[in-house]
Design an enzyme around this catalytic site. Structure first.
Site, mmCIF file in Angstrom:
data_model
loop_
_atom_site.group_PDB
_atom_site.id
_atom_site.type_symbol
_atom_site.label_atom_id
_atom_site.label_comp_id
_atom_site.label_asym_id
_atom_site.label_seq_id
_atom_site.Cartn_x
_atom_site.Cartn_y
_atom_site.Cartn_z
ATOM 1 N NE ARG A 129 1.958 1.548 -1.621
ATOM 2 C CZ ARG A 129 1.351 2.624 -1.148
ATOM 3 N NH1 ARG A 129 0.591 2.512 -0.059
ATOM 4 N NH2 ARG A 129 1.504 3.799 -1.723
ATOM 5 C CD GLU B 166 -4.490 -2.677 -1.973
ATOM 6 O OE1 GLU B 166 -4.685 -1.536 -2.451
ATOM 7 O OE2 GLU B 166 -4.011 -2.865 -0.851
ATOM 8 C CG HIS C 205 -5.310 1.070 -0.083
ATOM 9 N ND1 HIS C 205 -4.383 0.560 -0.971
ATOM 10 C CD2 HIS C 205 -4.685 2.110 0.530
ATOM 11 C CE1 HIS C 205 -3.258 1.261 -0.904
ATOM 12 N NE2 HIS C 205 -3.428 2.212 0.011
#
Length: 332
Positions: free
Chosen positions: A243, A272, A293
């Protein structure tokens, strides 16, 4: 009366897998892909189960779910859910672990190879060539020295859960020495993997690569900040496929600027999607790799994710408490 399962945000692959698992038990699967926001809110208020991607499940939202029994995220991380609020309301919270273990481990090792072999600068140099003379000038190893042999180096894993374990055994197959830190993993579990458990400080000071595979919790928020980066070897690389917020962005940029570490590869960042300014700040360093990601993704992992999530909801609606319920202690 049929149970209503409301699905929010999981539509890039369709929901046929969920229908195939949930409809045979009499569940009514609510497809919200064409709903306006107000319609989604109304559907959620009637939900016996919520399956979601990219939804912030706040206390306010949870308090608007009068008959909900289970909130399940299509992700391994569940930091988007106010677990305490759900527990107070008697709602189980579940994640979807295991669907992308291989993919994240493969991505992690791909980034490790790309960093230490200086892959991106080499490709960029050749791509920038505008003449045969440019190609001849770029056709050399010299700008990328030194490049170390990977076998025999030490990989330090922060978080020896499902993904961390998968990274460990794949890395051992490449000849890397693997160590880890994880306060929740018993010593005998790590010993069975031939992975010594060490304190975080020891891992940072001895590893040639530090890779993060921990959930985002109060304990792990910015677990890598200025102090930790200063403890790493100047020749070491940082990899984060966990994360974004487990690494302090400003501290990482400062460490890269001051050559405190050899480089970094990030599949996740603090915000993000990142603002353009943040992305440019990172990619200004030739020893930094950023991917969007997508470490979790493959066609196989998508199918597994939908199947595991739907099976979890099915089991709860049938009166069971699946292993992936993160607040299961409240329902024992």
């Amino acid at each position: 009366m049929s149970k209503r399962v409301v699905i929010v945000g999981q539509f890039m692959e369709g929901i046929e897998i969920e229908r195939g698992i949930l409809e045979p038990i009499g569940a009514d699967v609510i497809d919200t892909r064409d709903f306006a926001e107000a319609e989604i809110d109304a559907a959620l208020r009637t939900a016996d189960a919520v399956l979601f991607r990219k939804l912030l499940v706040t206390r306010e939202l949870i308090e608007s779910l009068p008959q909900c029994k289970i909130i399940c995220t299509y992700a391994a991380g569940y930091d988007a859910i106010d677990v305490a609020a759900a527990t107070e309301r008697g709602i189980m919270v579940a994640n979807t672990p295991g669907y992308g273990n291989d993919e994240v481990a493969d991505h992690t090792l791909m980034l490790l190879f790309a960093l230490t072999r200086r892959l991106i600068p080499q490709v960029d140099s050749l791509r920038a060539a505008a003449s045969d003379a440019d190609v001849r000038a770029a056709w050399t190893h010299q700008p990328y020295m030194p490049i170390r042999r990977i076998r025999g180096q030490t990989l330090g894993i922060i978080g020896l859960g499902r993904i961390g374990k998968t990274v460990a055994w794949k890395a051992q197959g490449l000849g890397l020495n693997v160590i880890a830190t994880d306060p929740y993993v018993p010593a005998d579990t790590a010993a069975a993997l031939d992975v010594p458990l060490v304190p975080l400080d020891e891992l940072l000071t001895t590893s040639d690569y530090v890779t993060l595979h921990t959930p985002l919790t109060v304990e792990t928020l910015k677990i890598i900040s200025a102090h930790e980066l200063a403890r790493m070897k100047p020749s070491a690389y940082l990899i984060n496929c966990a994360r974004g917020k487990v690494v302090d962005h400003a501290s990482l940029v400062a460490a890269l600027r001051d050559n405190q570490i050899a480089g970094a590869a990030l599949d996740v960042v603090e915000q993000e999607p990142p603002p353009l300014s943040m992305l440019r700040e990172l990619l200004a360093f030739p020893n930094v790799i950023v991917t969007p990601h997508n470490a979790w993704y493959s066609d196989n992992s998508v199918d597994d994710r939908q199947r595991i999530a739907a099976e979890t909801v099915r089991d709860v609606l049938l009166g069971k408490i699946p292993e992936s319920v993160v607040n299961r202690a409240a329902f024992a």
